[in-house]
Design an enzyme around this catalytic site. Structure first.
Site, PDB file in Angstrom:
ATOM      1  N   GLN A  77      15.139 153.216 -39.465  1.00  0.00           N
ATOM      2  CA  GLN A  77      15.022 151.412 -40.412  1.00  0.00           C
ATOM      3  C   GLN A  77      15.863 151.149 -40.780  1.00  0.00           C
ATOM      4  O   GLN A  77      15.709 151.877 -42.664  1.00  0.00           O
ATOM      5  CB  GLN A  77      13.175 151.164 -41.299  1.00  0.00           C
ATOM      6  CG  GLN A  77      13.471 149.635 -40.849  1.00  0.00           C
ATOM      7  CD  GLN A  77      13.369 148.769 -40.083  1.00  0.00           C
ATOM      8  OE1 GLN A  77      12.797 148.770 -38.716  1.00  0.00           O
ATOM      9  NE2 GLN A  77      14.174 146.956 -40.081  1.00  0.00           N
ATOM     10  N   ASP A 124      18.441 152.110 -31.065  1.00  0.00           N
ATOM     11  CA  ASP A 124      18.765 150.839 -31.757  1.00  0.00           C
ATOM     12  C   ASP A 124      21.197 151.182 -31.274  1.00  0.00           C
ATOM     13  O   ASP A 124      21.920 149.824 -31.770  1.00  0.00           O
ATOM     14  CB  ASP A 124      18.847 151.138 -32.981  1.00  0.00           C
ATOM     15  CG  ASP A 124      18.152 150.037 -33.454  1.00  0.00           C
ATOM     16  OD1 ASP A 124      18.314 148.875 -33.129  1.00  0.00           O
ATOM     17  OD2 ASP A 124      18.450 149.857 -34.949  1.00  0.00           O
ATOM     18  N   LYS A 150       6.982 146.201 -34.820  1.00  0.00           N
ATOM     19  CA  LYS A 150       8.059 146.882 -33.657  1.00  0.00           C
ATOM     20  C   LYS A 150       6.918 147.938 -33.094  1.00  0.00           C
ATOM     21  O   LYS A 150       6.783 148.538 -32.021  1.00  0.00           O
ATOM     22  CB  LYS A 150       9.630 147.765 -34.530  1.00  0.00           C
ATOM     23  CG  LYS A 150      10.378 147.423 -34.716  1.00  0.00           C
ATOM     24  CD  LYS A 150      11.250 147.977 -35.427  1.00  0.00           C
ATOM     25  CE  LYS A 150      12.140 146.801 -35.368  1.00  0.00           C
ATOM     26  NZ  LYS A 150      13.541 147.515 -36.501  1.00  0.00           N
TER      27      LYS A 150
END
Ligand code: NDP
Length: 290
Positions: free
Chosen positions: A94, A117, A50
């Site tokens: 994450q 996200d 990422k």
């Protein structure tokens, strides 16, 4: 029949190139912050990718690492600080967090305007209500891959296997937004193979290696395999496989994604796209068409 391969790597690379071109035209550089707690090896690999791809797209990447021993209050404080930081456009926590940490409580500290996200309650609510918002990356990637085969999804029967908050539920809603007719299957679904055989587009998101067999797939159907499973090869080595028995199913399906190289690369590309969208909305810039 041998199915056409849906090349997620190439489609993701093309989207990332469009994102990089759009970023170069923005008045300022968007920043994506990634929060990694603990030392889960898979999470470390994902975060490295990422960070690398954010920078390759011309954006600023800010990485915050906390030890596995971090307390709930410490993790929440980091997310809250990033939410309040005007220089940060997108925040990604994450997942999974180490055992003992409350993910929902951490996500509740995240400014929905920076929720790249698409996991906060506001983002989920906006998706359900059909309002504009930041959509979850993996399901968004599935829709883009399906549209590469079926540009118009209206009326297509999509069967999503799995109903997780991260993948299955938002995938079903995103396909519904495209006017597909959607069935959501899960562990209590009766006669799953028969339901799958009625799909024009099958989207397994389960986490069971090679579960979907050739006789679960209608000849010519499209298969978008979300599953990522590591299996033992028997020679002391392991390899990644999807939820689909790829070698058998590719002889029946019309189009199919490989694992790796299918949905996985799309997830990061969609994260980068969300970061650009979040930056534009927050800073009042005209959003690029991506
Ligand atoms: P979860 O474990 O959260 O959800 C799995 C879902 O599968 C559940 O809804 C469960 O049903 C359903 N399920 C389990 N067993 C069966 C069965 N025998 N028949 C039908 N349905 C079943 O997983 P995630 O959604 O987080 O992830 C799913 C897969 O996708 C994993 O392999 C994961 O690694 C992968 N993944 C890939 C990503 C990518 O970038 N490509 C990103 C995120 C995930 P129930 O609700 O009834 O228990």
């Amino acid at each position: 029949m041998t199915a056409a391969l849906i090349d997620g790597k190439a489609i993701a690379a093309s989207l990332r190139a469009d994102i990089a071109a759009a970023v170069a035209r923005l008045p300022d550089t968007p920043t994506l912050a990634v929060v990694l707690v603990g030392d889960n090896p898979a999470s470390q690999v994902y975060v490295r990718s990422k960070v690398k791809q954010t920078e390759e797209a011309g954006m600023i990447s800010k990485e915050l690492r906390l030890p596995a021993t971090a307390t709930q209050a410490e993790v929440e404080a980091v997310v809250q600080e990033l939410s309040a930081d005007p220089a940060v456009d997108g925040i990604l926590v994450q997942l999974p967090l180490p055992a003992g940490l409350d993910e929902a409580a951490v996500l509740s500290r995240l400014d929905p305007a920076k929720d790249v996200d698409g996991l906060t309650e506001i983002s989920a609510g906006r998706l359900v209500l059909g309002k504009p918002g930041l959509r979850p990356c993996t399901p968004e990637g599935c829709v883009i891959l399906a549209k590469s085969v079926h540009p118009d999804l209206a009326g297509a029967h999509v069967v999503v296997i799995g109903r997780s908050i991260l993948v299955g539920k938002p995938a079903a809603l995103l396909f519904l937004e495209q006017n597909a007719t959607v069935s959501m299957a899960h562990s209590r679904t009766k006669d799953l193979p028969a339901l799958c055989r009625s799909a024009d587009i099958l989207v397994p998101a389960v986490g069971r290696p090679l579960m979907v067999k050739a006789d679960w797939v209608r000849p010519g159907a499209t298969v978008i395999d979300v599953g990522i499973n590591r299996i033992d090869q028997g020679d002391g080595k392991s390899r990644l496989v999807g939820d689909v028995d790829f070698e058998a199913v590719k002889e029946v399906a019309g189009a199919i994604t490989p694992v790796p190289g299918g949905v996985g690369p799309m997830t990061i590309a969609c994260l980068l796209r969300n970061t650009v969208i979040a930056a534009c909305r927050r800073r009042g810039w005209a959003p690029p068409a991506l």
